[in-house]
Design an enzyme around this catalytic site. Structure first.
Site, short mmCIF file in Angstrom:
data_model
loop_
_atom_site.label_atom_id
_atom_site.label_comp_id
_atom_site.label_asym_id
_atom_site.label_seq_id
_atom_site.Cartn_x
_atom_site.Cartn_y
_atom_site.Cartn_z
N ALA A 202 44.40 -19.85 -39.24
CA ALA A 202 43.17 -20.60 -38.97
C ALA A 202 42.96 -20.61 -37.46
O ALA A 202 43.93 -20.47 -36.70
CB ALA A 202 43.31 -22.02 -39.51
N GLY B 137 47.07 -19.48 -41.95
CA GLY B 137 45.98 -19.35 -42.92
C GLY B 137 45.76 -17.91 -43.36
O GLY B 137 45.21 -17.68 -44.44
N GLU C 227 48.13 -17.47 -46.11
CA GLU C 227 47.59 -18.24 -47.24
C GLU C 227 46.40 -17.51 -47.88
O GLU C 227 46.24 -17.52 -49.10
CB GLU C 227 47.18 -19.63 -46.76
N GLU D 273 52.76 -22.70 -38.88
CA GLU D 273 52.00 -23.91 -38.52
C GLU D 273 52.87 -24.96 -37.86
O GLU D 273 52.44 -25.70 -36.99
CB GLU D 273 51.34 -24.50 -39.77
N1 CO8 Z 1 43.55 -19.13 -33.49
C1 CO8 Z 1 42.77 -18.89 -32.42
N2 CO8 Z 1 42.89 -17.81 -31.63
C2 CO8 Z 1 43.88 -16.93 -31.93
C3 CO8 Z 1 44.74 -17.11 -33.03
C4 CO8 Z 1 44.54 -18.27 -33.84
N3 CO8 Z 1 45.27 -18.52 -34.94
N4 CO8 Z 1 45.60 -16.08 -33.06
C5 CO8 Z 1 45.29 -15.28 -32.02
N5 CO8 Z 1 44.25 -15.78 -31.34
C6 CO8 Z 1 43.60 -15.23 -30.13
C7 CO8 Z 1 44.43 -15.51 -28.90
O1 CO8 Z 1 44.21 -16.83 -28.43
C8 CO8 Z 1 43.92 -14.45 -27.97
O2 CO8 Z 1 42.69 -14.87 -27.45
P1 CO8 Z 1 42.37 -14.67 -25.85
O3 CO8 Z 1 42.34 -13.18 -25.67
O4 CO8 Z 1 41.03 -15.32 -25.69
O5 CO8 Z 1 43.49 -15.32 -25.12
C9 CO8 Z 1 43.63 -13.27 -28.90
O6 CO8 Z 1 43.55 -13.83 -30.21
C10 CO8 Z 1 44.73 -12.24 -28.91
O7 CO8 Z 1 45.94 -12.90 -29.22
P2 CO8 Z 1 47.28 -12.78 -28.34
O8 CO8 Z 1 46.95 -12.38 -26.93
O9 CO8 Z 1 48.07 -14.02 -28.53
O10 CO8 Z 1 47.96 -11.53 -29.09
P3 CO8 Z 1 49.51 -11.18 -29.19
O11 CO8 Z 1 49.55 -9.82 -29.79
O12 CO8 Z 1 50.20 -11.43 -27.91
O13 CO8 Z 1 50.08 -12.25 -30.28
C11 CO8 Z 1 50.07 -13.55 -32.30
C12 CO8 Z 1 49.61 -12.25 -31.60
C13 CO8 Z 1 51.60 -13.56 -32.37
C14 CO8 Z 1 49.48 -13.55 -33.70
C15 CO8 Z 1 49.59 -14.76 -31.49
O14 CO8 Z 1 48.20 -14.60 -31.21
C16 CO8 Z 1 49.77 -16.08 -32.17
O15 CO8 Z 1 50.85 -16.63 -32.17
N6 CO8 Z 1 48.68 -16.61 -32.79
C17 CO8 Z 1 48.71 -17.91 -33.42
C18 CO8 Z 1 49.34 -17.79 -34.78
C19 CO8 Z 1 49.41 -19.13 -35.46
O16 CO8 Z 1 49.98 -20.07 -34.98
N7 CO8 Z 1 48.77 -19.20 -36.62
C20 CO8 Z 1 48.72 -20.42 -37.41
C21 CO8 Z 1 47.53 -21.21 -37.03
S1 CO8 Z 1 47.47 -22.78 -37.88
C22 CO8 Z 1 46.94 -22.38 -39.43
O17 CO8 Z 1 46.76 -21.25 -39.78
C23 CO8 Z 1 46.74 -23.54 -40.35
C24 CO8 Z 1 46.29 -23.06 -41.72
C25 CO8 Z 1 45.79 -24.23 -42.49
C26 CO8 Z 1 44.45 -23.91 -43.09
C27 CO8 Z 1 43.55 -25.04 -42.98
C28 CO8 Z 1 42.09 -24.58 -42.92
C29 CO8 Z 1 41.33 -25.24 -41.86
#
Ligand code: CO8
Length: 256
Positions: free
Chosen positions: A64, A107, A110, A130
């Site tokens: 998400a 998400g 999921e 998460e």
């Molecule tokens: N949300 C928002 N932005 C994201 C997300 C995310 N989940 N994942 C990546 N991005 C963005 C980064 O912020 C970055 O943006 P910017 O260039 O503006 O800085 C861009 O995508 C590229 O990402 P990275 O530079 O971080 O890329 P890497 O290759 O270095 O890393 C990762 C990739 C490992 C996937 C890393 O981006 C990461 O850790 N992302 C977050 C993953 C995460 O924590 N996901 C869980 C989120 S919480 C959730 O999913 C709750 C689900 C419940 C559902 C409820 C519905 C509302």
């Protein structure tokens, strides 16, 4: 620009691509809205026999959108009614195949688990991370993951945020099949093509009975199966399928 792209690459097969490459396909409100809208429409489109859901080479979806959630409160979250969008995806009566390359995190994992079949690339990455941002899976992850991989793997994955590869996901039962990364979409489309040629009423009954039955008591689930099985004998496709077998020819299914 559309954040979910719809294509029809093969007869009877719809392909949905999540299209937010700049954010690793993070599921913002618009992506979720468009996904649900497409699933709702495709679910009732008679020409669609199977749906493939995918992202890109780097990410199926990295969760998400954290920017969408970072500052909100519980009541605002409640009023968003996100579960209604997820429910539309879960309740799509057509078979859904997730074709997963790259990150299927949070998400995104999921969402993949909303599909009926998961085709994973060997180097795909599945995770429920998460807990690292102070929350927990909230789109069915605690429930669908435990049903897919069992309690001990599911607790481990959700509590430690440990990512697993596509190969490991396959070994654990989180992926239906695992293929080289470059073959994921073609393998999913091939599978969709196979399913699209099957009698659609039987396919729909398999999906409905398996999903409803897995959470019902066994006797109730077996009764559901029995009723659906009997009901299919009212279909023209059952008559055609068995007649074609006996006449040693290919069946011509009508979906009736
Ligand atoms: N949300 C928002 N932005 C994201 C997300 C995310 N989940 N994942 C990546 N991005 C963005 C980064 O912020 C970055 O943006 P910017 O260039 O503006 O800085 C861009 O995508 C590229 O990402 P990275 O530079 O971080 O890329 P890497 O290759 O270095 O890393 C990762 C990739 C490992 C996937 C890393 O981006 C990461 O850790 N992302 C977050 C993953 C995460 O924590 N996901 C869980 C989120 S919480 C959730 O999913 C709750 C689900 C419940 C559902 C409820 C519905 C509302």
């Amino acid at each position: 620009m559309s954040e979910v792209l719809l294509e029809h690459p093969l007869d009877g097969v719809a392909l949905l691509r999540i299209n937010r490459p700049e954010a690793k396909n993070a599921l913002n409100a618009e992506v979720r809205r468009q996904l649900a809208e497409h699933m709702g429409v495709l679910g009732t489109d008679k020409s669609v026999r199977a749906i493939v859901l995918t992202g890109n080479a780097e990410a199926f979806a990295a969760g998400a959108d954290i920017k969408d959630m970072a500052e909100i409160g519980a009541i605002e979250l409640m009023l968003r009614n996100n579960h209604l969008l997820w429910r539309t995806i879960a309740q799509c009566p057509k078979p859904v195949i997730a074709a997963v390359n790259g990150y299927a995190w949070g998400g995104g994992c999921e969402l993949a688990m909303h599909a009926d079949i998961i085709v994973a690339g060997e180097n795909a990455s599945f995770s429920q991370p998460e807990v690292k941002v102070g929350i927990m899976p909230g789109a069915g992850g605690t429930q669908r993951l435990v049903r897919a991989v069992g309690k001990y793997k599911a607790m481990w994955l959700a509590m430690t945020a440990q990512p697993i590869t596509g190969i490991e996901a396959g070994q654990m039962g989180l992926a239906s099949t695992v293929v080289p990364d470059s073959d994921v979409l073609s393998a999913a489309l091939d599978m969709a093509k196979t399913i699209a040629r099957m009698p659609p009423l039987a396919i729909a009954q398999i999906k409905e009975v398996m999903l409803a039955g897995m959470d019902a008591p066994l006797e109730t689930a077996l009764m559901l199966e029995r009723k659906a099985f009997q009901m299919l004998f009212a279909s023209r496709d059952q008559k055609e399928g068995m007649k074609a077998f006996l006449e040693k020819r290919k069946p011509a299914y009508e979906g009736l």
